[in-house]
Scaffold this active site. Structure first.
Site, PDB file in Angstrom:
ATOM      1  N   GLU A   1      -5.098  -5.050  10.573  1.00  0.00           N
ATOM      2  CA  GLU A   1      -4.094  -4.014  10.792  1.00  0.00           C
ATOM      3  C   GLU A   1      -4.388  -3.302  12.113  1.00  0.00           C
ATOM      4  OE1 GLU A   1      -2.264  -2.790   6.691  1.00  0.00           O
ATOM      5  OE2 GLU A   1      -3.882  -1.431   7.205  1.00  0.00           O
TER       6      GLU A   1
ATOM      7  N   GLY B   1       2.669   2.348  10.912  1.00  0.00           N
ATOM      8  CA  GLY B   1       3.624   3.447  10.777  1.00  0.00           C
ATOM      9  C   GLY B   1       4.315   3.823  12.080  1.00  0.00           C
TER      10      GLY B   1
ATOM     11  N   GLY C   1       2.969  -1.111   4.294  1.00  0.00           N
ATOM     12  CA  GLY C   1       2.966   0.316   3.979  1.00  0.00           C
ATOM     13  C   GLY C   1       4.376   0.781   3.674  1.00  0.00           C
ATOM     14  N   GLY C   2       5.008   1.412   4.661  1.00  0.00           N
ATOM     15  CA  GLY C   2       6.317   2.046   4.472  1.00  0.00           C
ATOM     16  C   GLY C   2       7.344   1.169   3.760  1.00  0.00           C
TER      17      GLY C   2
ATOM     18  N   GLU D   1      -6.951   4.429   7.886  1.00  0.00           N
ATOM     19  CA  GLU D   1      -6.763   5.870   7.619  1.00  0.00           C
ATOM     20  C   GLU D   1      -8.012   6.468   6.972  1.00  0.00           C
ATOM     21  OE1 GLU D   1      -3.029   5.376   5.589  1.00  0.00           O
ATOM     22  OE2 GLU D   1      -2.093   4.835   7.492  1.00  0.00           O
TER      23      GLU D   1
ATOM     24  N   HIS E   1      -9.519   0.891   4.852  1.00  0.00           N
ATOM     25  CA  HIS E   1      -8.253   1.114   5.556  1.00  0.00           C
ATOM     26  C   HIS E   1      -8.510   2.032   6.755  1.00  0.00           C
ATOM     27  CE1 HIS E   1      -4.191   2.367   6.499  1.00  0.00           C
ATOM     28  NE2 HIS E   1      -3.792   1.269   5.870  1.00  0.00           N
TER      29      HIS E   1
ATOM     30  N   ASN F   1       0.867  -1.177   0.000  1.00  0.00           N
ATOM     31  CA  ASN F   1       0.000   0.000   0.000  1.00  0.00           C
ATOM     32  C   ASN F   1       0.908   1.232   0.000  1.00  0.00           C
ATOM     33  OD1 ASN F   1      -1.786   2.051   0.480  1.00  0.00           O
ATOM     34  ND2 ASN F   1      -2.437   1.343   2.509  1.00  0.00           N
ATOM     35  N   TRP F   2       1.004   1.873  -1.152  1.00  0.00           N
ATOM     36  CA  TRP F   2       1.929   3.010  -1.289  1.00  0.00           C
ATOM     37  C   TRP F   2       1.376   4.280  -0.637  1.00  0.00           C
ATOM     38  CZ3 TRP F   2       3.781   2.712  -7.147  1.00  0.00           C
ATOM     39  CH2 TRP F   2       4.414   1.478  -7.355  1.00  0.00           C
ATOM     40  N   LYS F   3       0.125   4.241  -0.226  1.00  0.00           N
ATOM     41  CA  LYS F   3      -0.525   5.414   0.385  1.00  0.00           C
ATOM     42  C   LYS F   3      -0.310   6.646  -0.521  1.00  0.00           C
ATOM     43  CE  LYS F   3      -0.252   3.172   4.821  1.00  0.00           C
ATOM     44  NZ  LYS F   3      -0.164   3.270   6.270  1.00  0.00           N
TER      45      LYS F   3
ATOM     46  N   SER G   1       3.584  -2.022  10.316  1.00  0.00           N
ATOM     47  CA  SER G   1       5.042  -2.054  10.523  1.00  0.00           C
ATOM     48  C   SER G   1       5.685  -3.386  10.142  1.00  0.00           C
ATOM     49  CB  SER G   1       5.386  -1.671  11.967  1.00  0.00           C
ATOM     50  OG  SER G   1       5.005  -0.327  12.221  1.00  0.00           O
TER      51      SER G   1
HETATM   52  P1  13P Z   1       3.118   0.484   7.696  1.00  0.00           P
HETATM   53  O1  13P Z   1       3.660  -0.809   7.117  1.00  0.00           O
HETATM   54  O2  13P Z   1       3.839   1.699   7.194  1.00  0.00           O
HETATM   55  O3  13P Z   1       3.010   0.415   9.189  1.00  0.00           O
HETATM   56  O4  13P Z   1       1.614   0.625   7.140  1.00  0.00           O
HETATM   57  C1  13P Z   1       0.747  -0.432   7.272  1.00  0.00           C
HETATM   58  C2  13P Z   1      -0.472  -0.136   6.476  1.00  0.00           C
HETATM   59  O5  13P Z   1      -1.247   0.735   6.834  1.00  0.00           O
HETATM   60  C3  13P Z   1      -0.679  -0.888   5.239  1.00  0.00           C
HETATM   61  O6  13P Z   1      -1.954  -0.678   4.736  1.00  0.00           O
END
Ligand code: 13P
Length: 257
Positions: free
Chosen positions: A169, A175, A235-236, A100, A98, A12-14, A214
């Site tokens: 998640e 994050g 994510g990251g 977020e 998600h 997930n590149w956000k 994470s």
């Molecule tokens: P991180 O891997 O950056 O913690 O993000 C997880 C995430 O929200 C994937 O959708």
């Protein structure tokens, strides 16, 4: 290994890499994915990079996901993007619910279920996200909260034979560098599997349950070795092809036997 639960590693590149950088990252993902035929690799760029990334991954083992979908097929919804548009763009997956989006855009459980339904109606497989806050975990409410989120879309995913994915998640792990340990993750994943099983054993068998929060190259092997962890939503670490490839490789080693 259960063949309908091949390891699935999704990035997930956000709100990163929405242009040229996205194409370069996708090229690097194609390169490692070719060496990992037993792992399903999915990338979810921002909308602005979907068409270019679709071209880049064409004919490769990497699949394309969107990060969001509007439940309606078209209409006066400024700023929104629909299932038919995503499908035409080359997406085969879409992330829905998600945390977020639940947190910053007030998406309710019912709205998330509508989105999952719209995805399935448009030949897109949803990755439906669930997870608790730190406060809820500390109050011992994790399973109650996650069950309520799953119950909201259970009928939607039971009514189709398609193999959707659920991503657990924990919000406190996103994050932050904190991950649920394998024992904490497995407890929630096993609970989700049992709720699916109660609805239908076939549903439990075909649904992949991903862990997110994470996930890094260093902790991926331990998480992905859990019996009910079928992959990861990253994510990251998905913004770096070396790290993302190492996570996919850990999935091959842990789950691909
Ligand atoms: P991180 O891997 O950056 O913690 O993000 C997880 C995430 O929200 C994937 O959708």
């Amino acid at each position: 290994m259960n063949p309908s639960r091949r390891p699935l590693i999704a990035g997930n590149w956000k709100m990163f890499n929405g242009g040229r950088a996205g194409v370069e990252l996708a090229e690097a993902c194609v390169a490692f994915a070719r060496d990992l035929p037993s792992v399903d690799v999915v990338v979810a760029p921002p909308y602005t990079a979907l068409a270019a990334v679709a071209d880049t991954i064409d004919g490769s083992p990497v699949a394309l996901a969107a990060q969001n979908i509007h439940p309606k097929d078209n209409g006066a919804y400024t700023g929104e993007v629909s299932g038919p548009m995503l499908e035409e763009c080359g997406c085969t997956w879409v992330i829905v619910g998600h945390s977020e989006r639940r947190q910053y855009f007030a998406e309710s459980d019912a709205f998330v279920a509508e989105k999952a339904s719209a995805a399935l109606a448009n030949d897109l497989l949803p990755i439906i996200c669930v997870g608790e806050t730190l406060q809820q975990r500390e109050a011992g409410e994790t399973l109650r909260v996650v069950k309520q989120q799953v119950d909201a879309f259970l009928d939607v995913i039971a009514q189709t034979p398609k193999a959707v994915a659920i991503a657990y998640e924990p919000i406190w792990a996103i994050g932050t560098g904190k991950t649920a340990g394998p024992t904490e993750a497995e407890e929630v994943h096993a609970a989700i599997r049992s709720w699916l099983e109660k609805k239908s054993p076939e549903l439990a068998n075909r649904t992949r349950i991903l862990y997110g929060g994470s996930v890094k190259a260093e902790n991926a092997a331990a998480l992905l070795s859990c019996p009910n962890v079928d992959g990861a939503l990253v994510g990251g670490a998905s913004l770096d092809a070396g790290s993302f490839g190492a996570i996919a490789n850990a999935a091959r080693a842990a789950r691909g036997k």
